[in-house]
Enzyme design. Structure first.
Site, short mmCIF file in Angstrom:
data_model
loop_
_atom_site.label_atom_id
_atom_site.label_comp_id
_atom_site.label_asym_id
_atom_site.label_seq_id
_atom_site.Cartn_x
_atom_site.Cartn_y
_atom_site.Cartn_z
N GLU A 22 15.00 88.15 35.91
CA GLU A 22 16.01 89.02 35.05
C GLU A 22 17.44 88.44 35.49
O GLU A 22 18.62 89.40 35.60
CB GLU A 22 15.94 90.33 35.46
CG GLU A 22 14.66 91.04 35.08
CD GLU A 22 14.44 92.68 35.59
OE1 GLU A 22 15.05 93.42 35.01
OE2 GLU A 22 13.69 93.00 36.49
N SER A 150 12.70 95.05 32.67
CA SER A 150 13.53 94.56 31.26
C SER A 150 12.24 94.14 30.25
O SER A 150 12.37 93.34 29.52
CB SER A 150 14.29 93.40 31.65
OG SER A 150 15.38 93.66 32.44
N TYR A 216 18.69 93.77 24.87
CA TYR A 216 19.80 93.12 25.42
C TYR A 216 20.65 92.41 24.16
O TYR A 216 21.53 91.86 24.40
CB TYR A 216 19.61 92.21 26.74
CG TYR A 216 18.97 93.05 27.79
CD1 TYR A 216 19.94 93.76 28.52
CD2 TYR A 216 17.65 92.94 28.23
CE1 TYR A 216 19.32 94.43 29.47
CE2 TYR A 216 17.18 93.46 29.29
CZ TYR A 216 18.08 94.53 29.84
OH TYR A 216 17.75 95.10 31.06
N ARG A 255 17.40 105.45 37.12
CA ARG A 255 16.98 105.88 35.54
C ARG A 255 15.65 106.06 35.55
O ARG A 255 15.01 105.21 36.21
CB ARG A 255 17.59 104.66 34.87
CG ARG A 255 17.84 105.29 33.29
CD ARG A 255 17.95 104.18 32.35
NE ARG A 255 16.86 103.28 32.02
CZ ARG A 255 16.62 101.92 32.04
NH1 ARG A 255 17.95 101.13 32.28
NH2 ARG A 255 15.37 101.62 31.81
N ASP A 257 12.44 106.53 32.93
CA ASP A 257 11.88 106.13 31.63
C ASP A 257 10.80 107.16 31.00
O ASP A 257 9.85 107.04 32.02
CB ASP A 257 11.57 104.75 31.27
CG ASP A 257 12.75 103.88 31.30
OD1 ASP A 257 13.98 104.29 31.07
OD2 ASP A 257 12.67 102.63 31.70
N GLU A 270 8.42 104.73 34.18
CA GLU A 270 8.81 103.84 35.03
C GLU A 270 10.18 104.33 35.77
O GLU A 270 10.83 105.04 35.05
CB GLU A 270 8.61 102.41 34.79
CG GLU A 270 9.49 101.97 33.94
CD GLU A 270 9.70 100.55 33.60
OE1 GLU A 270 10.42 99.78 34.56
OE2 GLU A 270 9.05 100.20 32.83
N ASN A 272 13.87 103.07 37.31
CA ASN A 272 14.68 102.00 37.66
C ASN A 272 15.72 102.05 38.97
O ASN A 272 16.45 103.09 38.51
CB ASN A 272 15.46 101.36 36.49
CG ASN A 272 14.35 101.09 35.28
OD1 ASN A 272 13.83 99.84 35.03
ND2 ASN A 272 13.93 102.05 34.43
N GLY A 276 20.51 98.29 34.45
CA GLY A 276 21.32 97.27 33.77
C GLY A 276 22.87 98.10 33.70
O GLY A 276 22.97 99.27 33.54
#
Length: 311
Positions: A22, A150, A216, A255, A257, A270, A272, A276
């Protein structure tokens, strides 16, 4: 979240880049964070550990580190452990939560242990009984590397014939690969900042798969704010995500998800721990909707490091 010491803003080093898969995203996140700190008058420097390792960072004598490393070597607890040994306050979660968050399988095990909903999964190997995997999880299913973010190496498998190829693709990124029951429904992401939960975002992708390009590169991905849930359902989602974050020991910011099925049940996918911070990223979008611009967001994240919470 930090080394336990009260930090200052004498010299903040934004650490970004690194050596993970990443890296490119991390470089973009770090550049945006560094620019925001400088706009706020903070004495900030950028540093890529790929260039000089930990010794190079130590020579910069940071009063605090803003961690913008994504993936292994920066988001998995190893870098956080080094900062602990150096006694340098840093943003985000500590060693344990960072390591757990990078390991999708063990994150799920923790959530399951405390009774939080997350899709059933199976660890795969080159000699797996593919028919048994399909029988247990059903189709479609998701195959993913355990230690990547990602959506790198992830496939949605729609037939038994696709399963081994999906495993092989994921194994290029990680020796440990898992299959997970696919939840058909809407995808949501929920950002956490300090003690607060930011507004949920519903992610809609024309192709139906929120992969690396959708995250992205593409401009066709739609981010719905407000997310479209009733106030009661969004509050329930926020509470679930906060509980999930705390269950793995998350601190500072992060974060979660989530997938919401047709029956309205939310399933944790998951966590994070270093989300990002690019122009396509979700945490800045949620913060903006809550009235927090990018520069403010960066400063609020930094404050979670330099003003440690009480034990």
């Amino acid at each position: 979240m930090n080394s336990g010491q009260t930090g200052s803003l004498d010299r903040v080093v934004v650490v970004y880049g690194g050596t993970s898969a990443e890296r490119d995203v991390s470089l973009k996140s770090g550049a945006a964070i560094l620019a925001a700190l400088k706009r706020q008058g903070v004495d900030a420097l950028g540093y890529d550990p790929k260039e000089g390792g930990l010794a190079g960072l130590e020579r910069l004598a940071p009063s605090a580190v803003f961690v913008a490393l994504h993936g292994r070597g920066g988001e998995d607890g190893t870098f956080q452990g080094a900062l602990e040994l150096l006694g340098v306050p840093y943003t985000g979660s500590g060693v344990l939560a960072s390591a757990l968050g990078m390991d999708k399988q063990r994150t799920k095990q923790v959530w399951q242990a405390v009774g939080l909903p997350t899709p059933e999964s199976i660890m795969l190997s080159e000699n797996a009984d593919w028919a048994a995997v399909v029988n247990q999880l059903g189709l479609p299913m998701v195959v993913k590397p355990v230690h990547e973010g990602s959506t790198l190496g992830i496939s949605i498998v729609k037939s038994r014939d696709e399963l081994k190829a999906a495993y092989t693709a994921a194994a290029k990124f990680d020796a440990r690969v898992m299959a997970e029951r696919f939840i058909i429904g809407d995808e949501y992401t929920v950002a956490l900042l300090g003690d607060d939960v930011l507004p949920a975002i519903r992610v809609e992708v024309p192709g139906g798969f929120y992969d690396y390009e959708a995250k992205y590169i593409a401009n066709t991905t739609q981010y719905h704010l407000p997310c479209g849930l009733s106030e009661q359902d969004e509050q329930a989602l926020a509470a679930l995500c906060k509980e999930a974050f705390l269950a793995v020991g998350g601190e500072g910011w992060g974060r979660i998800d989530v997938m919401r099925d047709a029956a309205g049940k939310c399933w944790l996918i998951e966590v994070n721990t270093v989300p990002g911070m690019t122009d396509h990223s979700l945490v800045p979008q949620a913060a903006a909707y809550a009235g927090i611009d990018f520069d403010q967001l960066v400063m609020l994240i930094l404050q979670t490091a330099v003003q440690p919470s009480m034990p």
